[in-house]
Design an enzyme around this catalytic site. Sequence first.
Site, short mmCIF file in Angstrom:
data_model
loop_
_atom_site.label_atom_id
_atom_site.label_comp_id
_atom_site.label_asym_id
_atom_site.label_seq_id
_atom_site.Cartn_x
_atom_site.Cartn_y
_atom_site.Cartn_z
N LYS A 26 -0.56 -6.61 -6.31
CA LYS A 26 -1.59 -7.78 -5.60
C LYS A 26 -2.01 -8.49 -7.06
O LYS A 26 -1.92 -9.66 -7.15
CB LYS A 26 -2.59 -7.29 -4.83
CG LYS A 26 -3.44 -8.40 -4.31
CD LYS A 26 -4.44 -7.82 -3.39
CE LYS A 26 -5.62 -8.82 -3.17
NZ LYS A 26 -6.44 -8.45 -2.33
N GLY A 80 -5.36 -4.50 -0.54
CA GLY A 80 -4.26 -4.02 -1.12
C GLY A 80 -3.78 -2.90 0.09
O GLY A 80 -2.72 -2.74 0.33
N ARG A 81 -4.76 -2.05 0.53
CA ARG A 81 -4.04 -1.07 1.71
C ARG A 81 -4.25 -1.71 3.02
O ARG A 81 -3.68 -0.83 3.62
CB ARG A 81 -5.43 -0.02 1.59
CG ARG A 81 -6.81 -0.68 1.96
CD ARG A 81 -8.05 0.60 1.53
NE ARG A 81 -9.01 -0.01 1.72
CZ ARG A 81 -9.91 -0.85 0.75
NH1 ARG A 81 -9.22 -0.93 -0.34
NH2 ARG A 81 -11.22 -1.28 1.01
N GLU A 127 -10.22 4.88 1.09
CA GLU A 127 -10.76 3.75 0.09
C GLU A 127 -11.63 2.86 1.17
O GLU A 127 -12.36 2.05 0.35
CB GLU A 127 -9.48 3.21 -0.42
CG GLU A 127 -9.89 2.33 -1.56
CD GLU A 127 -8.60 1.85 -2.35
OE1 GLU A 127 -7.88 0.97 -1.79
OE2 GLU A 127 -8.36 2.07 -3.63
N HIS A 149 2.36 26.99 9.43
CA HIS A 149 2.85 28.13 8.74
C HIS A 149 2.08 28.20 7.28
O HIS A 149 2.63 28.70 6.43
CB HIS A 149 4.29 28.39 8.35
CG HIS A 149 5.04 28.40 9.81
ND1 HIS A 149 5.25 29.57 10.26
CD2 HIS A 149 5.28 27.54 10.58
CE1 HIS A 149 5.88 29.52 11.52
NE2 HIS A 149 6.15 28.12 11.79
N LYS A 158 -11.34 3.73 -14.36
CA LYS A 158 -10.34 2.98 -15.02
C LYS A 158 -10.95 2.40 -16.38
O LYS A 158 -10.30 2.22 -17.28
CB LYS A 158 -10.16 1.54 -14.11
CG LYS A 158 -9.21 1.75 -12.92
CD LYS A 158 -8.68 0.68 -12.20
CE LYS A 158 -8.21 0.68 -10.84
NZ LYS A 158 -8.01 -0.69 -10.19
O1 F6P Z 1 -7.28 1.18 -7.80
C1 F6P Z 1 -7.13 0.65 -6.40
C2 F6P Z 1 -6.57 -0.38 -6.22
O2 F6P Z 1 -7.04 -1.43 -6.38
C3 F6P Z 1 -5.96 -0.37 -4.65
O3 F6P Z 1 -6.76 -0.97 -3.77
C4 F6P Z 1 -4.47 -0.89 -4.72
O4 F6P Z 1 -3.93 -0.94 -3.44
C5 F6P Z 1 -4.06 -0.48 -5.80
O5 F6P Z 1 -5.12 -0.54 -6.84
C6 F6P Z 1 -3.10 -1.45 -6.51
O6 F6P Z 1 -3.38 -2.65 -6.68
P1 F6P Z 1 -2.32 -3.88 -7.18
O7 F6P Z 1 -1.54 -3.96 -5.98
O8 F6P Z 1 -3.32 -4.92 -7.57
O9 F6P Z 1 -1.65 -3.24 -8.41
#
Ligand code: F6P
Length: 538
Positions: free
Chosen positions: A207, A269-270, A355, A386, A506
Amino acid sequence: MSALLTNLTHWKSLESHFGEIKNVQLKDLFEKDGTRGERFVLKVSDIYFDYSKHRITEETLSLLLGLAEERGLEARRAAMFSGEKINSTENRAVLHTALRAPKGATVLVDGHNVVPDVHAVLEKMTEFSNQVRSGAWKGHTGKSIKYVVNIGIGGSDLGPVMAYEALKHFSQRNLSFRFVSNVDGNDFAEAVEGISAEETLFIISSKTFTTLETMTNAQTARTWLLEQLGGDASAVAKHFVAVSTNGEAVSKFGIDTQNMFGFWDWVGGRYSMSSAIGLSTMLAIGSEHYYEMLAGLHEMDEHFRTAPLNENIPVIMGMLGIWYADFFGVQTQAIFPYENYLKRFPAYLQQLTMESNGKHVTLEGENVGYQTGVVYWGEPGTNGQHSFYQLVHQGTLLIPCDFIGFKKPLNVLPPHQDYLIANMIAQGEALAFGKTAEAVKAEGVADNLVAHKVFEGNRPSSTFFIDQLNPKNLGKLIAMYEHCVFVQSVIWDINPFDQMGVELGKVLAQNIIPELQDTSKVLQHDSSTNALIEYYRS
Ligand code: F6P
């Protein structure tokens, strides 16, 4: 400013009601009411949702739904669908639902109808995937594509991998799909093991197009490709496409924006697997199946948007989660698909749910003072039986389970399907009703073993019984959980659409990278962090 959750009338009623319910046994509820298993059920198109094996009565349900109303769920839901900027911390609309809106629909963001934009990207994806799937798209040396490697992480990976695995049955088998997410070089190395660059297409899915893992893997892929193809940089155009909202970064990387599939900041993103992030899915299953998946997503969106709260699957799921988390103090939710193709579904749901609802402050930034999101986890049945089911049946934790099964198998291999489904149904029955000491004794079990063989029961589960795993039903399942997450976030008064909790680590990693690379740098962390860095350096 919304009222404090714990001050709401229905919350207070639920607190006192909990006192009456907490020791009630599912066994007794079923004995008293012979039709419970037929009444606590919703049937919405292909989905049969049985929520009778939950520690609730009609009164519980009515109080929970009353809480949803009192909390203003319906207004929040309308705000989301209409493009209001409900992602308040990022000042963004939240419109993954617009990604699957039919062509003629109107969804306005700042007065602009985004639906034609969505369909323009879908058409571009369709054209591209038809070319690749038919072999018409040629690589740098004139060969067709045989290998597709999606490079992305988080929402740019988990949705695509999950959908690819889930819909493998519908995939074009002469194309091989690989997914690289981890910054660990082993992930990339194994993904390209034994494949030829001439026949490989990389999809760089990000993204933001700034994510460390994805950008590192994308650079490595570029180097790998150019090394194999004699270093001619023009090869990149035939072997790399990008999916992103960041055109500038895409062209800076060297990918022609002609080969870019866009999406928008109003897609989290999610929540992005039905955006162009689904390009690998479309390449695998073809555009017709992909559109069916979108139709399934849309169908569930419409169900969530329009069904009354007491007939609304995501609402009931979400409110059951509130009941367990905030009153029983439950901390995990198990996801058990009795369908091997759904093996990555729990991992996908982990990002979606955790998240989103892993938040400790309200929309106004106050400490919540009550429990929010729980840990989602799971594995396909019968494998889990199992392994960790022991703890679910006889451990000291209360773990609500979602069983997900399909009536018709995709591969008809008697007697597998009957065995699979019998196990799924049996697990819910065993969890709910258990086995008493009397029943164990009656089997002639030695006295010293009786306690070990007792199953307390009263362990709750939902069962989702769906006709068949196909693109449309997968779409419904995904949207169902998306909206369940939203419902809970509204009750908890938190923002499920940002993810600021991933940032600190990060940033700290960016500080440590140069310290690992340049051993002369003086370390100024705590003694543990310093020692770990020194150990690595040595
Ligand atoms: O680190 C979390 C995050 O921002 C997620 O929310 C997202 O899906 C992922 O990193 C990847 O982000 P991008 O698509 O911008 O690379």
